[in-house]
Design an enzyme around this catalytic site. Sequence first.
Site, PDB file in Angstrom:
ATOM      1  N   THR A  85      29.554  34.797  42.867  1.00 54.07           N
ATOM      2  CA  THR A  85      30.253  35.395  43.999  1.00 54.07           C
ATOM      3  C   THR A  85      29.252  36.352  44.645  1.00 54.07           C
ATOM      4  OG1 THR A  85      31.153  37.270  42.746  1.00 54.07           O
ATOM      5  CG2 THR A  85      32.496  35.261  42.850  1.00 54.07           C
ATOM      6  N   HIS A  86      29.249  36.400  45.956  1.00 53.76           N
ATOM      7  CA  HIS A  86      28.270  37.221  46.701  1.00 53.76           C
ATOM      8  C   HIS A  86      26.833  36.826  46.360  1.00 53.76           C
ATOM      9  CE1 HIS A  86      31.614  39.920  47.749  1.00 53.76           C
ATOM     10  NE2 HIS A  86      31.969  39.814  46.475  1.00 53.76           N
ATOM     11  N   SER A 137       4.449  19.664  53.978  1.00 53.90           N
ATOM     12  CA  SER A 137       3.969  20.607  54.982  1.00 53.90           C
ATOM     13  C   SER A 137       2.672  20.094  55.589  1.00 53.90           C
ATOM     14  CB  SER A 137       3.742  21.975  54.336  1.00 53.90           C
ATOM     15  OG  SER A 137       2.975  22.805  55.182  1.00 53.90           O
ATOM     16  N   LYS A 170       3.710  21.968  49.185  1.00 53.64           N
ATOM     17  CA  LYS A 170       5.120  22.092  49.574  1.00 53.64           C
ATOM     18  C   LYS A 170       5.867  20.770  49.485  1.00 53.64           C
ATOM     19  CE  LYS A 170       6.958  25.153  51.049  1.00 53.64           C
ATOM     20  NZ  LYS A 170       6.986  25.592  52.454  1.00 53.64           N
ATOM     21  N   ASN A 173       9.639  20.169  51.026  1.00 52.35           N
ATOM     22  CA  ASN A 173      10.713  20.868  51.741  1.00 52.35           C
ATOM     23  C   ASN A 173      12.011  20.066  51.749  1.00 52.35           C
ATOM     24  OD1 ASN A 173       8.797  22.863  52.459  1.00 52.35           O
ATOM     25  ND2 ASN A 173       8.119  21.604  54.186  1.00 52.35           N
ATOM     26  N   GLU A 227      18.459  20.805  54.986  1.00 52.87           N
ATOM     27  CA  GLU A 227      18.375  21.803  56.058  1.00 52.87           C
ATOM     28  C   GLU A 227      18.931  21.254  57.372  1.00 52.87           C
ATOM     29  OE1 GLU A 227      14.537  24.316  54.350  1.00 52.87           O
ATOM     30  OE2 GLU A 227      14.221  22.773  55.869  1.00 52.87           O
ATOM     31  N   TYR A 245      44.900  12.043  85.449  1.00 49.94           N
ATOM     32  CA  TYR A 245      43.496  11.757  85.213  1.00 49.94           C
ATOM     33  C   TYR A 245      42.632  12.433  86.268  1.00 49.94           C
ATOM     34  CZ  TYR A 245      39.139   9.294  84.265  1.00 49.94           C
ATOM     35  OH  TYR A 245      37.830   9.005  83.946  1.00 49.94           O
ATOM     36  N   GLN A 289      35.564  11.863  82.349  1.00 48.14           N
ATOM     37  CA  GLN A 289      34.411  11.032  82.019  1.00 48.14           C
ATOM     38  C   GLN A 289      33.483  11.752  81.035  1.00 48.14           C
ATOM     39  OE1 GLN A 289      32.509   8.264  84.929  1.00 48.14           O
ATOM     40  NE2 GLN A 289      30.788   9.690  84.795  1.00 48.14           N
TER      41      GLN A 289
END
Length: 464
Positions: A159-160, A281, A287, A289, A294, A321, A326
Site C-alpha cells: 500500500t502506498h 537503448s 539496457k 526497456n 510503457e 442528424y 461524421q
Amino acid sequence: MKKSNNKIWGGRFSSSTDQLMEEFNSSIQFDKILYIEDIEGSIAHSEMLSKQKIISKNELELIVSGLKQIELEISNSEFNFSLELEDIHMNIENRLIEIIGEAGKKLHTARSRNDQVATDIKLWLRKRIDQIELNLKSLQRTLIEKSEIYYDLLMPGYTHLQVGQPVTFGHHLLAYVEMLGRDRDRLGDCRKRLNELPLGSAALAGTSYPIDRHFVAQKLNFSKPTENSMDAVSDRDFAIEFMSVSSLIAIHLSRLAEELVIWSSDSFNFVKLSESYTTGSSIMPQKRNPDAAELIRAKPGRIFGNLLNLMTVLKGLPMTYGKDMQEDKQPIFDTAKTIDSCILNMEGMVKSLEPIPDKMMEALQKGFPTATDLADYLVTELKIPFRDAHHLTGQVVMLAEKKESNLENLTIEEIKTIIPNAEITILDILKIESSVSKRTSYGGTAPVNVLQAVKKAKERFLKD
C-alpha cells in the site's frame, strides 16, 4: 476552385461544391473500412424490399450479385474510391449502378444515409466488441494459468508502494482477473444495448413505404428494431458507452503495465520480461526497456481523448442528424484498434514473464510485513485492545529497526522487553510463511485459497 455538380444528391443544386469543401466534407478516407457492414446491411435491406414487393425478385438478384462483386473488388484492392462521392455508402451505390444499371438506383428506396450509417457502425462495432471480449477472456486465461503455477510464491503486498503484508504472486495476478471480468460484463451490457436496428428509420421520421423492419433486424441478428426513428438516427450512446468501457479496460491494463515496469526494474527485479516485449537503448548497450508495458501505460490518454472527443461532438446537437456526427467514426475506430492491441500485447507479456522468487523474498524481509499479524496475535491471544496492540507492535518494529533486523530474527527475550507476557509461540506469528498461510478468510491470499480461487475463476470466466 469549382467543380461540376454530379452528386447523387445534386438535383436541387445549380452550382458545384468547392474543392476545399469537398475534401473537408468527405469521409471515405476513413469510413471505407465499413464496406463489409455496408454491403451486409444493403443486402438485408434489398431482401426486405423484395419480400414487401417494393422491388422485383429479378432486381433483388441483380442488386445482391452487384454488391457481392463490389465486396470482392474492395477486398482485392481493385475498387476505385472517389473523394467526390464522399463516403462508403455513395461509393458503393454509385459502383452498383455502374454494374447493374437502373436496378441499382432502387437500392436506396425507404432508407437514408442517416439510418444506414448508424446501422453500419453498429454492425462494425458489434464485431469488434465480440473480438475484444474474446481477447480479454484469453488474457484472463493466461493470468489464471500463471496464478495456478505460482499459487504459493511469496511476494510483498503493497500500500502506498510500501511493503504492507506478504501475499502470493498467484493471488496478486487473480486481482486482475477480477478486473477484466467486470470489463467483460460491461462489454456485454454495451453490446446488448447497441443491438437494436436503426435501418428503416430513414432520414428521421420513418418512411411511408410498407417496409418490414423486424425482417431486417432478424436478417442482421439484431434483437429488434429501434423504437423511435428520431432517436435511432441521432443516437451514438452506444459508441460513447463502448469508449467508456474501453477507458476502464485501459485503466486496468495500465495498472498492470505499471506493475510490470516496476517489477522488472533493477531496483525490484521481481520478474524478467521476455525479449519479445522489450527493446534496447541506442546508446546504453546494457539496457532492456519494458517498452510494451510503457506503451500500454500511456495508451489510456489516447482512449480517454477519443471519449471526450465524441462526447464534445454530441453534447449540444439538436435532434436529429447533423454533419457533426461524421466525427464519430475516427474515435470509434481508433479506440477499438488501440484497446485490442493493448490486450494482445499484455497477454504476450504475462504469458512469457518469469518471476524471480529470491528477489521477492528479499524484498519481503525489509518491510516488516508480519507486523499486522503480531498486532492481531496480541488482540486474540493476550486480549490486548487493538489500539494498544497497534502501539506495542510499533515499538517492536522500532526495536527491529534499531537492531537492523527483521521481525523473524528477534528473540523472545527481546520481544519481552516490550511485551512482558509474550509467549514463545509469538515467534511463529512473525514468520512470513505463517502469515500467508493464515490468510484464509474468503478472498484471502493463503495458498489454499488461491488454488480454490483458480478453480472458481476457471468456472466463472473460461467456460464457453
